[in-house]
Write an enzyme that holds these catalytic residues in place. Sequence first.
Site, PDB file in Angstrom:
ATOM      1  N   SER A 142       0.870  -1.191   0.000  1.00  0.00           N
ATOM      2  CA  SER A 142       0.000   0.000   0.000  1.00  0.00           C
ATOM      3  C   SER A 142       0.897   1.227   0.000  1.00  0.00           C
ATOM      4  O   SER A 142       2.069   1.139   0.388  1.00  0.00           O
ATOM      5  CB  SER A 142      -0.858  -0.012   1.264  1.00  0.00           C
ATOM      6  OG  SER A 142      -1.472   1.244   1.470  1.00  0.00           O
ATOM      7  N   TYR A 155      -1.847  -1.202  10.831  1.00  0.00           N
ATOM      8  CA  TYR A 155      -2.036  -1.419   9.387  1.00  0.00           C
ATOM      9  C   TYR A 155      -0.853  -0.843   8.610  1.00  0.00           C
ATOM     10  O   TYR A 155      -0.268  -1.512   7.755  1.00  0.00           O
ATOM     11  CB  TYR A 155      -3.346  -0.789   8.910  1.00  0.00           C
ATOM     12  CG  TYR A 155      -3.551  -0.956   7.427  1.00  0.00           C
ATOM     13  CD1 TYR A 155      -3.862  -2.203   6.893  1.00  0.00           C
ATOM     14  CD2 TYR A 155      -3.398   0.118   6.549  1.00  0.00           C
ATOM     15  CE1 TYR A 155      -4.020  -2.375   5.528  1.00  0.00           C
ATOM     16  CE2 TYR A 155      -3.554  -0.055   5.177  1.00  0.00           C
ATOM     17  CZ  TYR A 155      -3.871  -1.304   4.680  1.00  0.00           C
ATOM     18  OH  TYR A 155      -4.013  -1.485   3.319  1.00  0.00           O
TER      19      TYR A 155
HETATM   20  N1  LIG Z   1      -8.816  -0.501  -0.980  1.00  0.00           N
HETATM   21  C1  LIG Z   1      -7.784   0.275  -0.671  1.00  0.00           C
HETATM   22  O1  LIG Z   1      -7.935   1.508  -0.528  1.00  0.00           O
HETATM   23  C2  LIG Z   1      -6.415  -0.328  -0.515  1.00  0.00           C
HETATM   24  C3  LIG Z   1      -5.298   0.529  -0.634  1.00  0.00           C
HETATM   25  C4  LIG Z   1      -4.020  -0.015  -0.498  1.00  0.00           C
HETATM   26  C5  LIG Z   1      -3.860  -1.376  -0.255  1.00  0.00           C
HETATM   27  N2  LIG Z   1      -4.956  -2.184  -0.133  1.00  0.00           N
HETATM   28  C6  LIG Z   1      -4.734  -3.609   0.138  1.00  0.00           C
HETATM   29  O2  LIG Z   1      -5.308  -4.360  -0.906  1.00  0.00           O
HETATM   30  C7  LIG Z   1      -5.615  -5.666  -0.435  1.00  0.00           C
HETATM   31  C8  LIG Z   1      -7.019  -6.020  -0.875  1.00  0.00           C
HETATM   32  O3  LIG Z   1      -7.935  -5.145  -0.260  1.00  0.00           O
HETATM   33  P1  LIG Z   1      -9.271  -4.653  -0.974  1.00  0.00           P
HETATM   34  O4  LIG Z   1      -9.190  -3.194  -1.102  1.00  0.00           O
HETATM   35  O5  LIG Z   1      -9.568  -5.460  -2.160  1.00  0.00           O
HETATM   36  O6  LIG Z   1     -10.309  -4.940   0.218  1.00  0.00           O
HETATM   37  P2  LIG Z   1     -11.579  -5.899   0.305  1.00  0.00           P
HETATM   38  O7  LIG Z   1     -12.513  -5.616  -0.797  1.00  0.00           O
HETATM   39  O8  LIG Z   1     -12.049  -5.743   1.724  1.00  0.00           O
HETATM   40  O9  LIG Z   1     -10.990  -7.367   0.092  1.00  0.00           O
HETATM   41  C9  LIG Z   1     -10.196  -7.992   1.063  1.00  0.00           C
HETATM   42  C10 LIG Z   1     -10.016  -9.440   0.663  1.00  0.00           C
HETATM   43  O10 LIG Z   1      -9.208 -10.103   1.665  1.00  0.00           O
HETATM   44  C11 LIG Z   1      -9.916 -11.227   2.168  1.00  0.00           C
HETATM   45  N3  LIG Z   1      -9.570 -11.399   3.572  1.00  0.00           N
HETATM   46  C12 LIG Z   1      -9.609 -10.454   4.561  1.00  0.00           C
HETATM   47  N4  LIG Z   1      -9.266 -10.996   5.738  1.00  0.00           N
HETATM   48  C13 LIG Z   1      -8.998 -12.312   5.494  1.00  0.00           C
HETATM   49  C14 LIG Z   1      -8.610 -13.402   6.310  1.00  0.00           C
HETATM   50  N5  LIG Z   1      -8.447 -13.286   7.642  1.00  0.00           N
HETATM   51  N6  LIG Z   1      -8.420 -14.621   5.740  1.00  0.00           N
HETATM   52  C15 LIG Z   1      -8.608 -14.785   4.391  1.00  0.00           C
HETATM   53  N7  LIG Z   1      -8.972 -13.784   3.575  1.00  0.00           N
HETATM   54  C16 LIG Z   1      -9.173 -12.565   4.112  1.00  0.00           C
HETATM   55  C17 LIG Z   1     -11.398 -10.894   1.957  1.00  0.00           C
HETATM   56  O11 LIG Z   1     -12.231 -12.048   1.842  1.00  0.00           O
HETATM   57  P3  LIG Z   1     -13.111 -12.642   3.066  1.00  0.00           P
HETATM   58  O12 LIG Z   1     -13.679 -11.471   3.825  1.00  0.00           O
HETATM   59  O13 LIG Z   1     -14.128 -13.505   2.405  1.00  0.00           O
HETATM   60  O14 LIG Z   1     -12.152 -13.423   3.888  1.00  0.00           O
HETATM   61  C18 LIG Z   1     -11.337 -10.184   0.611  1.00  0.00           C
HETATM   62  O15 LIG Z   1     -11.298 -11.118  -0.433  1.00  0.00           O
HETATM   63  C19 LIG Z   1      -5.428  -5.629   1.080  1.00  0.00           C
HETATM   64  O16 LIG Z   1      -4.184  -6.220   1.405  1.00  0.00           O
HETATM   65  C20 LIG Z   1      -5.400  -4.135   1.394  1.00  0.00           C
HETATM   66  O17 LIG Z   1      -4.644  -3.856   2.544  1.00  0.00           O
HETATM   67  C21 LIG Z   1      -6.228  -1.691  -0.272  1.00  0.00           C
END
Ligand SMILES: NC(=O)c1ccc[n+]([C@@H]2O[C@H](COP(=O)([O-])OP(=O)(O)OC[C@H]3O[C@@H](n4cnc5c(N)ncnc54)[C@H](OP(=O)(O)O)[C@@H]3O)[C@@H](O)[C@H]2O)c1
Length: 264
Positions: A142, A155
């Site tokens: 991130s 985080y």
């Molecule tokens: N969106 C942003 O602004 C942003 C910015 C920078 C980085 N990121 C990073 O991008 C990545 C994906 O995030 P996203 O934005 O796509 O968020 P999201 O839509 O909330 O997706 C998160 C994914 O991780 C899975 N997950 C969460 N906790 C888990 C656990 N304990 N075990 C297994 N799976 C788990 C969730 O599935 P389940 O809930 O079904 O387990 C879901 O598929 C993350 O690492 C996040 O930190 C996001």
Amino acid sequence: MASSPAAPLAVVTGGNAGIGLAIADRLGALGHRLLLVARDGARLEAAARDLSDRHGVVVDTRACDLSDAAATEALAAEIAALAPAVLVNNAGFGDYGPFADLPPPSGAGMIATNVAALTRLTSAVLPSMRTRASGRVLNVASTAAFAPLPLAAVYGASKAYVLSFSLALAEELAGSGVTVTALCPGPTPTGFAARAGMTRTELFRGAPSTSAEEVAARGVAAMLAGKGMVVVGGANRLLAFATRFAPRALAARATHRAMRERLR
Ligand SMILES: NC(=O)c1ccc[n+]([C@@H]2O[C@H](COP(=O)([O-])OP(=O)(O)OC[C@H]3O[C@@H](n4cnc5c(N)ncnc54)[C@H](OP(=O)(O)O)[C@@H]3O)[C@@H](O)[C@H]2O)c1
């Protein structure tokens, strides 16, 4: 036409939603067999059906809570035996609030998922990748990796780990045929901010955001090119560059402001 069992396998954690689903979509379009990992089994099945229908590839799923060390260990053993061509460590989450106000053991599940599981799954795939002299690991970090992140302290630290770990491995593996890439998105409209309680922050209300599809496209392209790191978005690249020169305490003050809630 369905992908053959010999098609290269890509494992994508967090592959049932958001950025992970968009990455799985791109890899499916490239002809990879897919193994999607997340907790929500119904959402996993729906994602698998959709990807398989649209790309004609074989898509398997594993419901697994990556914050659970024993479940992660069992998954790591399975993935080691599958010897995938690609591992995408994308699953992760954040939380929001002053660390001292969060109920203990706040942060433990985040460290287990964002840090420990990512590390364990990477160690599971590298031996077979090195033996084949071929393989790609994409770790989702991130822009939070570049400066301390008050109000999301654990985080931010977890993502600093992902970036540092990935760049160190990329250097260790240089010339081996195996590459490790850290993907650094900024605010991205997925379920992340709502789950983390960050929707009202200046960061998520004010910053320009990039779609999950664009983040995935940039991440997969960088991974296939064997780059060590990719920062998505011009403003985010500027931020990453600027934080290299700012005193850390000053950077923490600036990110603290960005993480405050906007009241109107
Ligand atoms: N969106 C942003 O602004 C942003 C910015 C920078 C980085 N990121 C990073 O991008 C990545 C994906 O995030 P996203 O934005 O796509 O968020 P999201 O839509 O909330 O997706 C998160 C994914 O991780 C899975 N997950 C969460 N906790 C888990 C656990 N304990 N075990 C297994 N799976 C788990 C969730 O599935 P389940 O809930 O079904 O387990 C879901 O598929 C993350 O690492 C996040 O930190 C996001």
